[in-house]
Design a protein around this motif. Structure first.
Motif, PDB file in Angstrom:
ATOM      1  N   ILE A 629       1.237  -1.451  -0.611  1.00 41.52           N
ATOM      2  CA  ILE A 629      -0.232  -0.183  -0.222  1.00 41.52           C
ATOM      3  C   ILE A 629       0.826   1.530   0.098  1.00 41.52           C
ATOM      4  O   ILE A 629       0.883   1.667   1.140  1.00 41.52           O
ATOM      5  CB  ILE A 629      -0.861   0.270   1.423  1.00 41.52           C
ATOM      6  N   SER A 632       0.534   4.023   2.884  1.00 41.17           N
ATOM      7  CA  SER A 632       1.018   4.349   3.528  1.00 41.17           C
ATOM      8  C   SER A 632       2.224   3.818   4.330  1.00 41.17           C
ATOM      9  O   SER A 632       2.672   3.334   5.679  1.00 41.17           O
ATOM     10  CB  SER A 632       0.061   3.095   4.549  1.00 41.17           C
ATOM     11  N   GLY A 707       1.114  -3.275   3.959  1.00 41.72           N
ATOM     12  CA  GLY A 707       0.849  -4.196   3.229  1.00 41.72           C
ATOM     13  C   GLY A 707       0.137  -5.602   3.727  1.00 41.72           C
ATOM     14  O   GLY A 707      -0.076  -5.358   4.952  1.00 41.72           O
ATOM     15  N   GLN A 718      -0.612  -1.157  -4.698  1.00 42.33           N
ATOM     16  CA  GLN A 718      -2.396  -0.418  -3.895  1.00 42.33           C
ATOM     17  C   GLN A 718      -1.931   0.812  -4.047  1.00 42.33           C
ATOM     18  O   GLN A 718      -1.456   1.361  -2.606  1.00 42.33           O
ATOM     19  CB  GLN A 718      -2.995  -1.484  -2.783  1.00 42.33           C
ATOM     20  N   SER A 719      -2.507   1.555  -4.713  1.00 38.69           N
ATOM     21  CA  SER A 719      -1.987   3.125  -4.478  1.00 38.69           C
ATOM     22  C   SER A 719      -3.008   3.912  -4.029  1.00 38.69           C
ATOM     23  O   SER A 719      -4.524   3.456  -3.937  1.00 38.69           O
ATOM     24  CB  SER A 719      -0.953   3.861  -6.139  1.00 38.69           C
TER      25      SER A 719
END
Length: 719
Positions: A629, A632, A707, A718-719
């Motif tokens: 991610i 994050s 993640g 995952q953006s």
């Protein structure tokens, strides 16, 4: 014929990053004295320029415009920088004492620490007021106060030039913000008693126009949360109180044994103290042969004389005398973009004087903002094919940015035969070797770093934490260490000094981690390299990469970005504040984090191959995939900005090839950034992740859930 670097033979230590030393470092960078190791010691990575403080307070300058970046300046000068506040000099042993590190030895030293605030110890001042010095803390507090809303009430204690400049700047800034305000200037006697009558009259008239109330001959009883109470029973409301009442020398100067005058270091016409190995300049010095007031103009004009005389004391040239000017142009900010200039008792004021003052201030600061670019060495006309390509278009990075690429490493290891000993357990891809001795699990690792900072103490702390990462990543307790040290060529005296700093620091880091240094090896070379071989003990099954499971959550215990920051710092493009924070993170031990993550399914430390490369190692060992991610993932201050500019570490292209399936560009490129002494990357059970993260945050780690693992091979964003 190969010409090795010239050996270092003398230590020059610059105590303080004041204006004189800043100018001296700039001159040194353009013409260093071969054989001299220069060290500059300062409490922080920047030296604020006090001449522009009123302009900042008034809103004419941004905060960053006030700072001389000492880390960039030290890099330009080829000097090591030590961030810390000096608290003593042993003149007999020639040692400078800085808390929390070994003493720093010198052959010649210079003191340029300025002065500190001489605020009377009013009851409540420490709790409810903000002294004007140190400048950096004052500027931060004022900036926060100015951004507030509603009525403002400000009190400035001290009616000298510094106090009236602050009061006028504050009144102007609050008015420009549209805030109803009351600004009061307080003095125990009369204000501006050292300026010419015409100057005093002009400033008082200007203060009246800004609505500033002047309270003279007032004795303060206490400072409270509501304001200031006077001995005669009067009081004034104030929710921002500051003090600019005079100045005094630092207390530690009185313990040096140097000859002093009212607490200031007495120096002669050569800027030399009573100890011929110690010089002093700027406001902390008293010119015994020709006393002068405390003013920045003298510090600036002392710089070329000090530069010459330090070189002479180190063995090159003859001493010069410093001859201060009889008078100087005093420039006083009047709040708005207007200023007053006074010289020889005559004064002029108005916007043109502000233009002149701004020109002088900006010209001074531009000397440090626009450091000369030193020309790269030209390649020889006759050379082997491929030399230019191998050299690249930028200097080789230090730390993990100097590592051999993963493909070269794997190729060299691929054909090695498997171990034949039954007490060695092969763990392909893991951080350390697993040994079994008498039924006890022992892990062993070796790691070393090419120096990227010249301070042996900081470099040792980072190298030790970096090597310990492999032990902590397997859930082991550090046991024993041997050190491998390569020093640049230097005289026996400097070898002794440097080895003492390194070994004392290494012992401190290892003992705090639970290990002991049991030996090592040292040699001389072209540059400093520090490394350690370590063993650790496991009281349970070690944490290996292959233990990871789909649906495990990924936790990272440190932010990313050390590689891009160090590459930028070498090019003079990283802010000193960014680097100071990065060095602190690199030197942060991970033992407590390892103890919190003791139940992790898999764990690794994120180092040379970057987050993506080390995560790919977990996935390959456990036959799974992962989703990162991106939003994050924590980044070090400045890393994203530098990455946007296209700055990359030298090993970045190799790291990018490890996980070609991941998209790059902008912040995503930091996933391939080589980390030095990076954080732990742990795969933990999903039900435990939030509780573990909370423990890490409470323990002081900049940790994040970034993640999770899944059953599909490969890495995804995952953006």
């Amino acid at each position: 014929m190969h010409t090795p670097p010239l050996p270092l033979t003398r230590d020059l230590v610059l105590i303080g990053g004041g204006h004189t030393h800043a100018l001296l470092l700039r001159k040194w960078g353009m013409n260093p004295l071969p054989g001299v190791r220069v060290t500059v010691i300062n409490p922080g990575p920047a030296a604020p320029y006090s001449g522009m403080l009123p302009g900042f307070v008034a809103g004419h300058y941004d905060r960053v415009e006030l700072d001389i970046d000492l880390i960039q300046l030290a890099r330009f000068a080829g000097a090591r920088i030590v961030l810390g506040a000096v608290d003593g000099i042993d003149t007999d042993e020639r040692l400078v004492h800085v808390p929390d590190r070994p003493p720093i030895a010198f052959d010649v030293a210079s003191v340029n620490v300025g002065i500190t605030s001489e605020m009377p110890e009013f009851p409540g001042f420490a709790d409810y007021a903000v002294p004007a010095k140190p400048l950096g803390q004052f500027a931060a507090n004022w900036g926060q106060y100015l951004e507030g809303d509603g009525p403002a009430s400000v009190a400035v204690i001290g009616g000298g030039v510094a106090g009236v400049e602050l009061a006028m700047a504050m009144a102007h800034a609050l008015s420009a913000k549209g805030r109803e305000s009351r600004v009061t200037l307080i003095d125990h006697a009369s204000v501006l008693n050292s300026t010419a009558p015409k100057t005093t009259a002009t400033i008082l008239q200007n203060m009246k126009g800004l609505g500033i109330e002047v309270v003279e001959n007032a004795k303060i009883a206490e400072v409270t949360k509501e304001g200031i109470k006077f001995v005669d029973g009067r009081s004034i409301p104030a929710d921002f109180v500051t003090g600019a009442a005079g100045a005094r020398p630092y207390d530690w100067l009185a313990r040096t044994g140097l000859a002093l005058d009212s607490g200031y270091i007495r120096v002669d016409a050569h800027l030399q103290s009573s100890n011929t190995a110690i010089f002093a300049a700027g406001d902390c010095a008293h010119l015994a042969h020709n006393p002068r007031p405390k003013a920045g103009v003298f510090a600036v004009r002392e710089a070329p004389v000090l530069y010459n005389n330090l070189r002479a004391a180190l063995g090159s040239g003859r001493m010069r005398r410093y001859r201060p000017q009889k008078d100087y142009l005093k420039l006083i900010s009047l709040g708005g973009k207007s200023a007053l200039g006074e010289r020889f008792g005559t004064s002029f004021s108005g916007p043109l004087m502000w233009v002149w003052k701004n020109h002088i201030d900006q010209s001074f600061m531009n000397r440090f903002r626009d450091l000369p670019q030193m020309k790269a060495l030209a390649l020889p006309r006759q050379r082997a094919a491929g030399l230019r390509e191998a050299l690249g278009d930028k200097p080789m990075c230090g730390g993990c940015g100097a590592k051999v690429g993963r493909n070269a490493l794997r190729t060299s290891l691929r054909n090695l035969p498997p171990p034949k000993r039954e007490d060695i357990t092969p763990l392909p891809g893991d951080d350390a070797a697993l040994l079994t001795t008498g039924g006890v699990h022992q892990v062993m690792t070796s790691d070393h770093l090419r120096g990227f900072v010249l301070d042996p103490v900081l470099m040792t702390r980072i190298a030790a934490v970096h090597a310990l990462g492999d032990i902590w990543a397997m859930g082991a307790a550090p046991q024993a260490a041997t050190a491998t040290i390569i020093l640049p060529r230097m005289s026996p005296d400097l070898q002794r000094r440097t080895m003492s700093e390194i070994m004392e620091t290494a012992t401190d880091v290892m003992r705090n981690a639970g290990a002991e240094i049991v030996g090592g090896h040292s040699s001389l070379g072209d540059e400093m390299t520090i490394g350690f071989t370590l063993t650790g003990l496991c009281d349970k099954k070690p944490i290996t990469l292959s233990g990871a499971q789909p649906n495990d959550v990924l936790i990272l215990t440190k932010p990313l970005g050390s590689g891009v920051l160090m590459a930028a710092e070498m090019a003079g493009k990283a802010k000193g504040t960014w680097m100071a924070e990065a060095y602190g993170l690199m030197a942060q031990p991970q033992g407590a984090a390892s103890a919190i993550l003791t139940q992790a399914s898999a764990m690794t430390d994120v180092t040379g191959f970057g987050l993506a490369g080390h995560l790919q190692g977990i996935c390959a060992a456990a036959s799974c995939g992962a989703t990162i991610i991106l939003e994050s993932v924590p980044f070090m201050a400045g890393a994203a900005e530098l990455s946007e500019q296209g700055i990359r570490s030298t090993i970045f292209p190799e790291n990018r090839l490890i996980t070609p399936e991941l998209p790059g560009g902008s912040n995503a490129d930091i996933l391939f950034d080589p980390q030095t002494a990076g954080g732990l990357l742990a795969a933990v059970k999903a039900v435990e992740a939030e509780a573990l993260l909370d423990q890490l945050l409470r323990a002081g780690f900049t940790a994040a859930i970034i993640g999770h693992l899944n059953s599909a091979p490969g890495l995804r964003l995952q953006s």
